[in-house]
Design a protein around this motif. Sequence first.
Motif, PDB file in Angstrom:
ATOM      1  N   THR A 150       0.858  -1.188   0.000  1.00 54.08           N
ATOM      2  CA  THR A 150       0.000   0.000   0.000  1.00 54.08           C
ATOM      3  C   THR A 150       0.889   1.229   0.000  1.00 54.08           C
ATOM      4  O   THR A 150       1.914   1.271   0.695  1.00 54.08           O
ATOM      5  N   PRO A 151       0.540   2.217  -0.788  1.00 52.85           N
ATOM      6  CA  PRO A 151       1.368   3.432  -0.817  1.00 52.85           C
ATOM      7  C   PRO A 151       1.256   4.175   0.512  1.00 52.85           C
ATOM      8  O   PRO A 151       0.167   4.312   1.052  1.00 52.85           O
ATOM      9  N   GLN A 152       2.409   4.602   1.020  1.00 54.90           N
ATOM     10  CA  GLN A 152       2.402   5.345   2.288  1.00 54.90           C
ATOM     11  C   GLN A 152       1.885   6.753   2.051  1.00 54.90           C
ATOM     12  O   GLN A 152       2.127   7.350   1.010  1.00 54.90           O
ATOM     13  N   GLN A 158      -6.453   9.925  -1.045  1.00 53.94           N
ATOM     14  CA  GLN A 158      -5.849  11.254  -1.077  1.00 53.94           C
ATOM     15  C   GLN A 158      -4.509  11.200  -0.377  1.00 53.94           C
ATOM     16  O   GLN A 158      -4.314  10.487   0.603  1.00 53.94           O
ATOM     17  N   ALA A 159      -3.571  11.998  -0.864  1.00 54.68           N
ATOM     18  CA  ALA A 159      -2.250  12.057  -0.267  1.00 54.68           C
ATOM     19  C   ALA A 159      -2.294  12.850   1.023  1.00 54.68           C
ATOM     20  O   ALA A 159      -3.025  13.831   1.136  1.00 54.68           O
TER      21      ALA A 159
END
Length: 163
Positions: A150-152, A158-159
């Motif tokens: 999973t992207p941190q 949303q970032a």
Amino acid sequence: MANALTRWDPAAEITAMRNLMDRLFEQSFGRFPAFRNGSEDLGPISLALDVIEQPDSFVIKAAVPGVDPKDVDISVEDDVLTIKGEFSHKEEANEENYLRREIRYGSFQRQLRLPPTVDAEKASASFEHGMLRLVLPKKPEARARSIKITPQGVVEGQAVSND
């Protein structure tokens, strides 16, 4: 006339020589377990095995035709699987009536080192139509796991800023 160069491969010549020598010994003396490839001790009569790795277990198959399942001894000691038994022989014809005799009789034993990931306490065995089938489950910690990446810094699409 075209000239072609071929590269000399000494390893191929050694392999060819070994194959010729193997054939010579087989024709002269028959097939002995000592002349088979492999470093394992195959015992008096070799027992051929198929070993299949599955995600959660190892499956070992051995052909033992004509052997009563109660006469096969299977044990695991110090991560070494041992399968023992005997191909029994019932004399049906006098020795002099044989034109060719290739069926082997007598005791057999095969040992196979198991990986430390095997849980031998939960092993099971079945026997059907002369085929012995052993299922040796892997320990839970040794089974393959799927890990999702999973992207941190992303929360609900949303970032997240690090301010």
